[in-house]
Scaffold this active site. Structure first.
Site, PDB file in Angstrom:
ATOM      1  N   THR A 177      23.294  22.365 -35.415  1.00  0.00           N
ATOM      2  CA  THR A 177      22.226  21.997 -34.513  1.00  0.00           C
ATOM      3  C   THR A 177      22.474  22.702 -33.197  1.00  0.00           C
ATOM      4  OG1 THR A 177      21.279  20.217 -33.233  1.00  0.00           O
ATOM      5  CG2 THR A 177      23.518  19.887 -33.965  1.00  0.00           C
ATOM      6  N   GLU A 324      20.883  15.948 -37.525  1.00  0.00           N
ATOM      7  CA  GLU A 324      21.916  14.933 -37.782  1.00  0.00           C
ATOM      8  C   GLU A 324      21.430  13.837 -38.726  1.00  0.00           C
ATOM      9  OE1 GLU A 324      20.939  16.158 -34.926  1.00  0.00           O
ATOM     10  OE2 GLU A 324      22.573  16.313 -33.453  1.00  0.00           O
ATOM     11  N   LYS A 433      11.520  22.889 -26.424  1.00  0.00           N
ATOM     12  CA  LYS A 433      11.329  23.173 -27.843  1.00  0.00           C
ATOM     13  C   LYS A 433      10.216  24.197 -27.995  1.00  0.00           C
ATOM     14  CE  LYS A 433      12.489  21.290 -32.040  1.00  0.00           C
ATOM     15  NZ  LYS A 433      12.742  20.178 -32.916  1.00  0.00           N
ATOM     16  N   TRP A 438      15.034  25.042 -30.445  1.00  0.00           N
ATOM     17  CA  TRP A 438      15.479  24.588 -29.139  1.00  0.00           C
ATOM     18  C   TRP A 438      15.860  25.720 -28.205  1.00  0.00           C
ATOM     19  CZ3 TRP A 438      14.370  19.982 -27.847  1.00  0.00           C
ATOM     20  CH2 TRP A 438      14.444  18.938 -28.758  1.00  0.00           C
TER      21      TRP A 438
HETATM   22  P1  AMP Z   1      16.343  19.280 -34.613  1.00  0.00           P
HETATM   23  O1  AMP Z   1      17.711  18.741 -34.825  1.00  0.00           O
HETATM   24  O2  AMP Z   1      16.320  20.688 -34.186  1.00  0.00           O
HETATM   25  O3  AMP Z   1      15.492  19.028 -35.810  1.00  0.00           O
HETATM   26  O4  AMP Z   1      15.656  18.501 -33.401  1.00  0.00           O
HETATM   27  C1  AMP Z   1      15.599  17.095 -33.392  1.00  0.00           C
HETATM   28  C2  AMP Z   1      14.816  16.660 -32.193  1.00  0.00           C
HETATM   29  O5  AMP Z   1      13.463  17.099 -32.288  1.00  0.00           O
HETATM   30  C3  AMP Z   1      14.701  15.154 -32.049  1.00  0.00           C
HETATM   31  O6  AMP Z   1      15.833  14.597 -31.429  1.00  0.00           O
HETATM   32  C4  AMP Z   1      13.448  15.011 -31.213  1.00  0.00           C
HETATM   33  O7  AMP Z   1      13.721  15.158 -29.832  1.00  0.00           O
HETATM   34  C5  AMP Z   1      12.606  16.170 -31.667  1.00  0.00           C
HETATM   35  N1  AMP Z   1      11.616  15.706 -32.640  1.00  0.00           N
HETATM   36  C6  AMP Z   1      11.684  15.731 -33.983  1.00  0.00           C
HETATM   37  N2  AMP Z   1      10.573  15.229 -34.546  1.00  0.00           N
HETATM   38  C7  AMP Z   1       9.757  14.872 -33.522  1.00  0.00           C
HETATM   39  C8  AMP Z   1       8.454  14.284 -33.434  1.00  0.00           C
HETATM   40  N3  AMP Z   1       7.756  13.974 -34.506  1.00  0.00           N
HETATM   41  N4  AMP Z   1       7.963  14.058 -32.193  1.00  0.00           N
HETATM   42  C9  AMP Z   1       8.655  14.384 -31.092  1.00  0.00           C
HETATM   43  N5  AMP Z   1       9.865  14.938 -31.104  1.00  0.00           N
HETATM   44  C10 AMP Z   1      10.427  15.176 -32.304  1.00  0.00           C
END
Ligand code: AMP
Length: 532
Positions: A177, A324, A433, A438
């Site tokens: 991540t 995670e 994002k 990210w």
């Molecule tokens: P990743 O590990 O790159 O998949 O990013 C995870 C993060 O993406 C989460 O902690 C959220 O902050 C954001 N995220 C994932 N799904 C959503 C969603 N449906 N709405 C808003 N933020 C999201």
């Protein structure tokens, strides 16, 4: 009861025997289509396992992939873990320094890479030591010193080979991540976690996957196992449609029509231009089979949901998850009784991040402890469950992301309604994002501040129609010096991934600070981001 280990081997055996002829369809990089059944996939996964063993890969070894979504990548999804190895899927969009870091930390012995992604390797040059590089090609052209994936599989006799019996707690896969300051952190998925996640995400109250479905994961197989969909499809016997590198709206719409896709999944930045394309050429594609698009990764805008449904009769399902959390955590759906709510209220329910899926438990912690489920009080979301990470790989320094009573601290600031529907209100960190990936504002700030003419730089996210968010850099120039946005951008080219470089710069006299001397980003957002 029997002590029956929950391993991917069970899913593969099922796919091979029960769903032998159900199709896996790939849009190859040369534009042609490749099709075979799950039995063929399983046979080739065994050949891959034997070939890797001959190359010296043994139980517990990490095998890395840098690949788009295609059948060879699917074969690694089973061939590596079912033989006891650990599949390490790598995001080709990472900066070279991060790639070097994760390949080195994971101690990957073998890399399987698409020919179209070989330039990623050129970026990292000699900085990693891989024993073997295996290239997936569509034309058999492989650089000297590397192996051809298809030739390797074809030359390998796996007659009589049986995958070993594994422990369910054994690691099956890993994914890094990015998202916080510093280097990306590794998450190691056990067989058990993936299997239970596979069962959970197939439920009707989650993604709802059946054998008759045809599923096209737009979400990359290098990003949290394409949300687990390849595993879920193999278990359920759903047709799996893999788009390769053809991720533009037109190619996706053609694939939806041609393969009678019923469910697809991706980040909002995939669906926003796809909606534009649909609006542009209304009626051109027969999407009568398509009933749901799953959206997650960042918040889905209402306009997207409303227009897809009202104009094109395509349901958008909003879900939340993280690297995670394997990744499915919550899904937003109307519950019995909520059909009578008025339209605005229904959209409000469905645009929240939603209810935890079975076996995921949520709570939120504010300054005064665990917050009530009142839909108003904000706190940092904490989760636990059989597919939630209990630690980061080799990162004892990140132990503070896990509470002493066994919950994972997500970093998302949420409210939870009575009944358990969760809504993300903000992020505890100031990440950006962009296009589903990210950008760490702090890393970017540090890169900007490494320019000799810059004293201070703060980066905030601004809304962007195409990428969801883009970084905006607020810069203070060193006294007596001058520097242009172009000069900073050029400087950044050597420091960060290209897509991190902001298009927008604001030059100010001073950046407002908090009491503890940190950049006050709330003030910057008010000044520069609000209303954009
Ligand atoms: P990743 O590990 O790159 O998949 O990013 C995870 C993060 O993406 C989460 O902690 C959220 O902050 C954001 N995220 C994932 N799904 C959503 C969603 N449906 N709405 C808003 N933020 C999201």
């Amino acid at each position: 009861m029997m002590d029956f280990p929950l391993t991917l081997n069970v899913i593969l055996r099922r796919a091979e025997t029960i769903h032998a002829c159900r199709e896996v369809v790939t849009h190859r990089s040369d534009g042609s289509w490749h099709r075979y059944g799950y039995a063929d996939m399983a046979r080739r996964a065994r050949q891959l396992a034997v070939a890797l063993a001959k190359l010296g890969v043994s139980s517990g070894d990490r095998v890395a992939t840098i690949c788009w979504n295609h059948y060879a990548h699917l074969e690694t999804y089973f061939g590596v873990p079912c033989s006891g190895g650990v599949l390490h899927t790598i995001n080709p969009r990472l900066h070279a320094d991060d790639l070097v870091h994760i390949l080195t930390e994971a101690e990957d012995r073998v890399l399987i890479i698409d020919d179209t992604l070989l330039p990623v390797l050129e970026r990292i040059g000699e900085r990693v030591s891989l024993e073997h590089i295996i290239v997936v090609t569509s034309d058999g052209n492989v650089p000297a010193g590397m192996l051809d994936y298809d030739a390797l599989i074809d030359a390998t006799d796996a007659t009589g080979y049986e995958f070993p019996e594994l422990e369910e707690s054994q690691a099956a896969a890993m994914c890094y991540t990015s998202g916080t300051t510093g280097r990306p952190k590794g998450v190691l998925y056990s067989h058990r976690a993936i299997v239970v996640h596979t069962l959970g995400s197939a439920l009707a109250s989650a993604i709802g996957i059946q054998e008759a479905d045809a599923i096209l994961p737009v979400v990359p197989m290098f990003h949290v196992n394409a949300w687990g969909l390849p595993f879920t499809c193999a278990m359920m016997g759903s047709k799996l449609v893999l788009p390769g590198r053809h991720l533009d709206s037109e190619s996706l719409l053609q694939a939806f029509e041609q393969e009678r896709v019923t469910i697809s999944a991706g980040v909002p930045t995939i669906w926003i231009p796809l909606l534009d394309k649909l609006n542009e050429c209304e009626g051109k594609y027969d999407l009568s089979a398509l009933h749901s698009l799953i959206v997650g990764g960042s918040a889905a805008p209402r306009s997207l949901m409303e227009e897809l449904e009202k104009r094109h009769n395509i349901r958008l399902v909003h879900a939340w998850g993280m690297t995670e959390t394997t990744p499915l955590g919550t899904v937003a759906m109307l519950r019995p009784g909520q059909e009578t709510l008025d339209e605005d209220q229904q959209y409000a329910v469905r645009l929240r991040q939603g209810h935890p899926v079975p076996f995921v438990e949520i709570r939120a912690r504010g300054e005064a402890g665990i917050v009530p489920w009142d839909g108003k009080t904000m706190g940092e979301l904490e989760v636990r469950g059989p597919w939630i990470a209990g630690a980061y790989y080799k990162r004892p320094d990140a132990a503070d992301r896990f509470t002493s009573d066994g919950w994972f601290r997500t970093g998302d600031i949420v409210t939870i309604e009575p009944g358990g529907s969760m809504k993300i209100e903000d992020r505890s960190k100031d990440l950006i994002k962009s296009g589903g990936e990210w950008i760490s504002s702090i890393d970017l700030e540090n890169a900007i501040m490494s320019h000799p003419a810059v004293t201070e730089a703060a980066v905030i996210a601004i809304p962007d129609a195409k990428w969801t968010e883009r970084p905006l850099a607020v810069v203070v120039v060193r006294e007596g010096q001058s520097v242009s946005a172009e000069a900073i951008s050029r400087h950044l080219e050597t420091k960060v991934a290209k897509w991190w470089i902001p298009e927008l710069f604001e030059f100010v006299e001073e950046i407002p600070k908090t009491a503890t001397g940190k950049f006050q980003k709330t003030a910057l957002r008010k000044q520069f981001a609000e209303g954009r």
